[in-house]
Write a protein that holds these residues in place. Structure first.
Motif: not given
Length: 529
Positions: A211-233
Motif C-alpha cells: 500500500a505504501v508503494t502504491l501511494s508513493r507511485d501515484l504521488a511520484t508519477e508525472p501529471a501527464n500520467v496521473i490525472y483524475p481518470e488515470s488515478f481511478v484506473e
C-alpha cells in the motif's frame, strides 16, 4: 439537499458550461516510458542460513551480538570486532559499517540501532534499522541474510525489520532509460522466531508495504500520467480481485446531477474532467458504521487563475497525496483481511487556468446547498474535500471522518516536515490518532481550532468564503470541518509538509512519502467509536 436556484445568477461550476468530457484533451505528451517500476526483493524467513552474499547484523553498541542460525566462526567474529574498534563504530542510530572478505561472506554490514527503547518505540527503532540496511544495499546484487539478534522481543517487534527493509528499498525508476536491473535475490530473515515473523509479514505487513508503494507511485508519477481518470484506473488495477472491496466512481454528469458545484468548479479549467472515487472495504466481524477517509486529490495544482510562482510548481503533481494515501489505506486493510469497515473518498480534479476556469470572486454551491465565495483559486483543496465529505456522510453514515490533504503552506511553516498538523473537535479521536503516530513512525502535532475562526470565513454575499487573513492552517481546517455534520467525530491531517521529503530517512527514500498509510491502517484497527 437544496436545489440549485438559477435566478441567483451565481457562477456555479456545476452548470457553467457544456460537459468537459465532450471536449478534446489536447497537449498530452506521450510518457517517456511505460516500463514498470523495479520489483522489490522477495523475502524469506528461516531459522538458519548458510554463508552466502551479504550478512546484515543490527547492533545497539560495539559488542557483536550472538547470531543463532548464522555461520560466523570465532576467527570471523574476532576480525569483525577488530574492524569495529578500528573504524570507531559505536552502533549509533544512523551508523553503518560495511566489511568485506571476512569468513565466507562477500560482505558483512553492521547497522546501528542506538540504545534500544522499550515498548512501542522499539518497533520504530527496529523498522529504521531494516530501512537503513535496505538503502545501503539498494544496488547489492547478491543474496542478503538479515540476522535477527536474540532477545529483541516477540515477532510483533522483530517483524518490523522486514517492514523497514521493504519501505527502505523503494525506488521509482521506470522513466530512467539507463536504469540498472534491480537485485532479484531474496532477503532471508534468520530468527529463532522465524515462523511467527513470516506469518506476521504475510498476514499484515506485506499488504502495508504494498500500500505504501502504491501511494508513493501515484504521488511520484508525472501529471501527464496521473490525472483524475488515470488515478481511478490505477486504483482499480491495484484493488482488482481483492475480497470485500467495492469501488464507486462519479463522473461529471453524476456529480452535476448531485449538485457538486464545489469539485466541479475546481476542475472546470482543465481538459481533464474531475472524478469522485469511493473505495470501500468491510471485513468479517467489522462494525456496521465505517471509518471514512476523505483525501484531497488535486492531480496537478497550477493555482488556477491565482497562478502559483513557477519555481517548484512541478512538485504540485503531489497535491493528490491525500487521496493516494486514502485509497492505499483501504488496500492495506483489505489485503490483510482486517476486521474493519472503512470507506476512502478520493476527490480528484486538476486545477488549471484555462479559459473556462473559475475566478476569484465566483460563488459555487456544494452538494448540501451551501454557497461559497472563492477568494483564491489556489485554495482549491478544501473545495474538493467539501463535496467529498458531504457525499460520504450522506451515503455511508460513517462513525467518524478523517480528512487528509496537502492543504496549506502554513502547516509547513509551523511544523516543517517533522510533524503532520492535526486538527479536530473530538478529543477521543484526536488522542487515538496521536497514540498511533509514534509507533508507526508518522508523528502528529495538534494545532488549534477556535470558534472565532468562523468570523474570518464570513462572506458578504455567500454562506461563507474559503479563505482569509490569519492562521492559514487552522482556518483551512476550520473550513473543511464546517462540512462535517455536528456530532460526527472528525479529524483533519494537513500533510503539506510531510507528503514529500527532500532529505529522506531510514524508511523513506527521497521523494513521495505515502505519509498516513501506516497511521491510518493502525487507527482503523484500534479506534472504537
Amino acid at each position: 439537499m437544496r436545489p440549485v436556484v438559477a435566478s441567483l445568477a451565481l457562477s456555479l461550476a456545476a452548470f457553467a458550461s457544456a460537459p468537459l468530457a465532450a471536449q478534446a484533451v489536447v497537449g498530452t505528451a506521450v510518457p517517456p516510458s511505460t516500463v514498470p517500476n523495479s520489483e522489490p526483493r522477495p523475502f524469506r524467513f528461516a531459522t538458519q542460513a548458510s554463508a552466502q552474499g551479504t550478512l546484515v547484523v543490527p547492533m545497539s553498541g560495539t559488542a557483536l551480538p550472538a547470531l543463532s542460525g548464522v555461520t560466523l566462526d570465532e576467527a570471523s567474529r574476532a576480525a569483525v570486532t577488530r574492524a569495529i574498534g578500528d573504524a570507531g563504530f559505536k552502533g549509533g542510530k544512523k551508523e553503518t559499517l560495511a566489511l568485506r572478505g571476512i569468513g565466507g561472506w562477500a560482505q558483512i554490514l553492521l547497522v546501528g540501532t542506538g540504545p534500544l527503547p522499550q515498548g512501542e518505540a522499539l518497533r520504530a527503532a527496529l523498522r529504521d534499522a531494516g530501512g537503513r540496511a535496505a538503502q545501503a544495499l539498494v544496488s547489492e546484487k547478491q543474496p542478503v541474510v538479515f540476522a535477527v539478534p536474540a532477545g529483541l522481543g516477540a515477532a510483533a517487534q522483530t517483524a518490523e525489520f522486514a517492514l523497514g527493509y521493504a519501505l527502505g528499498q523503494y525506488r521509482f525508476d521506470r522513466y530512467k532509460s539507463d536504469r540498472k536491473a534491480p537485485p532479484v535475490d531474496p532477503v532471508t530473515f534468520v530468527s529463532a522466531d522465524a515462523e511467527a515473523m513470516g506469518a506476521l509479514w504475510r498476514d499484515r505487513l506485506a499488504a502495508q508495504a504494498e500500500a505504501v508503494t502504491l501511494s508513493r507511485d501515484l504521488a511520484t508519477e508525472p501529471a501527464n500520467v496521473i490525472y483524475p481518470e488515470s488515478f481511478v484506473e490505477r486504483t482499480r488495477a491495484a484493488l482488482a480481485g481483492v475480497p470485500g472491496v467495492s469501488i464507486e466512481v462519479l463522473d461529471e454528469a453524476a456529480m452535476r446531477k448531485l449538485g457538486m458545484g464545489s469539485i466541479l468548479g475546481v476542475g472546470q479549467g482543465s481538459t481533464r474532467p474531475p472524478r469522485m472515487m469511493v473505495v470501500s472495504y468491510k471485513g468479517a466481524g467489522a462494525p456496521a458504521a465505517p471509518l471514512a477517509i476523505v483525501g484531497k486529490g488535486i492531480t496537478f495544482d497550477s493555482g488556477g487563475i491565482s497562478l502559483k510562482p513557477g519555481a517548484g510548481m512541478g512538485r504540485m503533481k503531489t497535491d493528490m497525496s491525500g487521496a493516494a494515501t486514502a485509497v492505499a489505506t483501504v488496500l492495506s486493510l483489505a489485503k490483510a483481511k482486517a476486521p474493519v469497515n472503512v470507506v476512502a473518498v478520493a476527490a480528484l480534479a486538476e486545477n488549471m487556468p484555462g479559459g473556462n476556469a473559475q475566478r476569484p470572486g465566483d460563488v459555487v454551491r456544494t452538494m448540501s446547498g451551501k454557497t461559497v465565495e472563492i477568494i483564491s483559486t489556489d485554495a482549491e483543496g478544501r473545495m474538493v474535500l467539501a463535496d467529498g465529505i458531504e457525499y460520504v456522510i450522506d451515503r455511508y453514515k460513517p462513525a467518524a471522518v478523517i480528512t487528509i490533504a496537502t492543504l496549506t503552506g502554513a502547516a509547513v511553516r509551523a511544523l516543517d516536515d517533522e510533524y503532520t498538523a492535526l486538527f479536530g473537535r473530538h478529543d477521543d479521536l484526536i488522542e487515538a490518532i496521536d497514540a498511533v503516530g509514534a509507533p508507526t513512525g508518522e508523528a502528529v502535532w495538534r494545532l488549534p481550532l477556535h470558534d472565532s475562526y468562523a468570523d474570518d470565513l464570513r462572506s458578504p454575499i455567500a454562506d461563507l468564503k474559503h479563505g482569509g487573513d490569519g492562521p492559514g492552517a487552522s482556518i483551512g481546517a476550520w473550513f473543511v470541518g464546517s462540512f462535517v455534520k455536528e456530532g460526527t467525530p472528525w479529524a483533519h491531517l494537513d500533510i503539506a509538509g510531510t507528503a514529500w521529503t527532500d532529505r529522506g530517512d531510514a524508511v523513506t527514500p527521497k521523494g513521495a512519502t505515502a505519509w498516513g498509510v501506516r497511521l491510518l491502517d493502525e487507527l482503523a484497527r484500534s479506534w472504537k467509536p
